[in-house]
Design a protein around this motif. Structure first.
Motif, PDB file in Angstrom:
ATOM      1  N   SER A 182       3.459   7.748  -1.994  1.00 45.89           N
ATOM      2  CA  SER A 182       4.217   7.082  -0.883  1.00 45.89           C
ATOM      3  C   SER A 182       5.565   7.508  -0.556  1.00 45.89           C
ATOM      4  O   SER A 182       6.228   7.349   0.457  1.00 45.89           O
ATOM      5  N   LEU A 183       6.081   8.060  -1.878  1.00 47.19           N
ATOM      6  CA  LEU A 183       7.626   8.520  -1.500  1.00 47.19           C
ATOM      7  C   LEU A 183       7.609   9.526  -0.182  1.00 47.19           C
ATOM      8  O   LEU A 183       8.428   9.814   0.206  1.00 47.19           O
ATOM      9  N   ILE A 184       6.451  10.338  -0.165  1.00 43.26           N
ATOM     10  CA  ILE A 184       6.481  11.420   1.095  1.00 43.26           C
ATOM     11  C   ILE A 184       6.069  10.665   2.191  1.00 43.26           C
ATOM     12  O   ILE A 184       6.712  10.961   3.113  1.00 43.26           O
ATOM     13  N   TRP A 185       5.017   9.840   2.357  1.00 49.50           N
ATOM     14  CA  TRP A 185       4.553   9.411   3.604  1.00 49.50           C
ATOM     15  C   TRP A 185       4.966   8.052   3.975  1.00 49.50           C
ATOM     16  O   TRP A 185       4.959   7.531   5.480  1.00 49.50           O
ATOM     17  N   THR A 239       0.694   2.371  -9.397  1.00 45.55           N
ATOM     18  CA  THR A 239       1.486   3.492  -8.828  1.00 45.55           C
ATOM     19  C   THR A 239       1.282   4.472  -9.672  1.00 45.55           C
ATOM     20  O   THR A 239       1.101   4.402 -10.863  1.00 45.55           O
ATOM     21  N   LEU A 240       1.539   5.926  -9.078  1.00 47.86           N
ATOM     22  CA  LEU A 240       1.466   6.919  -9.790  1.00 47.86           C
ATOM     23  C   LEU A 240       2.709   7.182 -10.713  1.00 47.86           C
ATOM     24  O   LEU A 240       3.816   6.918 -10.315  1.00 47.86           O
ATOM     25  N   VAL A 241       2.532   7.744 -11.883  1.00 46.21           N
ATOM     26  CA  VAL A 241       3.884   8.082 -12.704  1.00 46.21           C
ATOM     27  C   VAL A 241       3.303   9.192 -13.379  1.00 46.21           C
ATOM     28  O   VAL A 241       2.108   9.795 -13.433  1.00 46.21           O
ATOM     29  N   SER A 270       6.966  -4.402  -6.723  1.00 45.11           N
ATOM     30  CA  SER A 270       7.598  -4.655  -5.364  1.00 45.11           C
ATOM     31  C   SER A 270       6.426  -4.451  -4.360  1.00 45.11           C
ATOM     32  O   SER A 270       6.692  -4.773  -3.209  1.00 45.11           O
ATOM     33  N   ARG A 271       5.240  -3.987  -4.830  1.00 45.98           N
ATOM     34  CA  ARG A 271       4.297  -3.590  -4.072  1.00 45.98           C
ATOM     35  C   ARG A 271       3.044  -4.413  -4.303  1.00 45.98           C
ATOM     36  O   ARG A 271       1.768  -3.969  -4.176  1.00 45.98           O
TER      37      ARG A 271
END
Length: 70
Positions: free
Chosen positions: A17-20, A56-58, A50-51
């Motif tokens: 999601s940092l990209i899109w 989330t990917l780490v 927050s989501r």
């Protein structure tokens, strides 16, 4: 004394999601994404506060799978 100045360089790695996902408060701090970044071991290893508790990917060197970053 002859001191050599070294320029500070900072890299922002992005995946998922940092990209899109469009987030002006984050996107204003970087230029466009460049493809072909380093391969990192990523895994869904964190629950986001927050989501709506989404996984989330780490970076996870133990359980992660290779993923090319941008």
């Amino acid at each position: 004394m002859n001191e050599k100045k070294v320029a500070l360089r900072i890299a922002i790695l992005g995946w998922g999601s940092l990209i899109w996902d469009q987030r002006p408060e984050f996107d204003m701090h970087h230029k466009g994404w460049l493809r072909g970044g380093p391969v990192l071991m990523l895994e869904f290893s964190r629950i986001s506060e927050s989501r709506k508790s989404a996984l989330t990917l780490v970076i996870d060197n133990t359980h992660g799978e290779p993923c090319e970053t941008s």
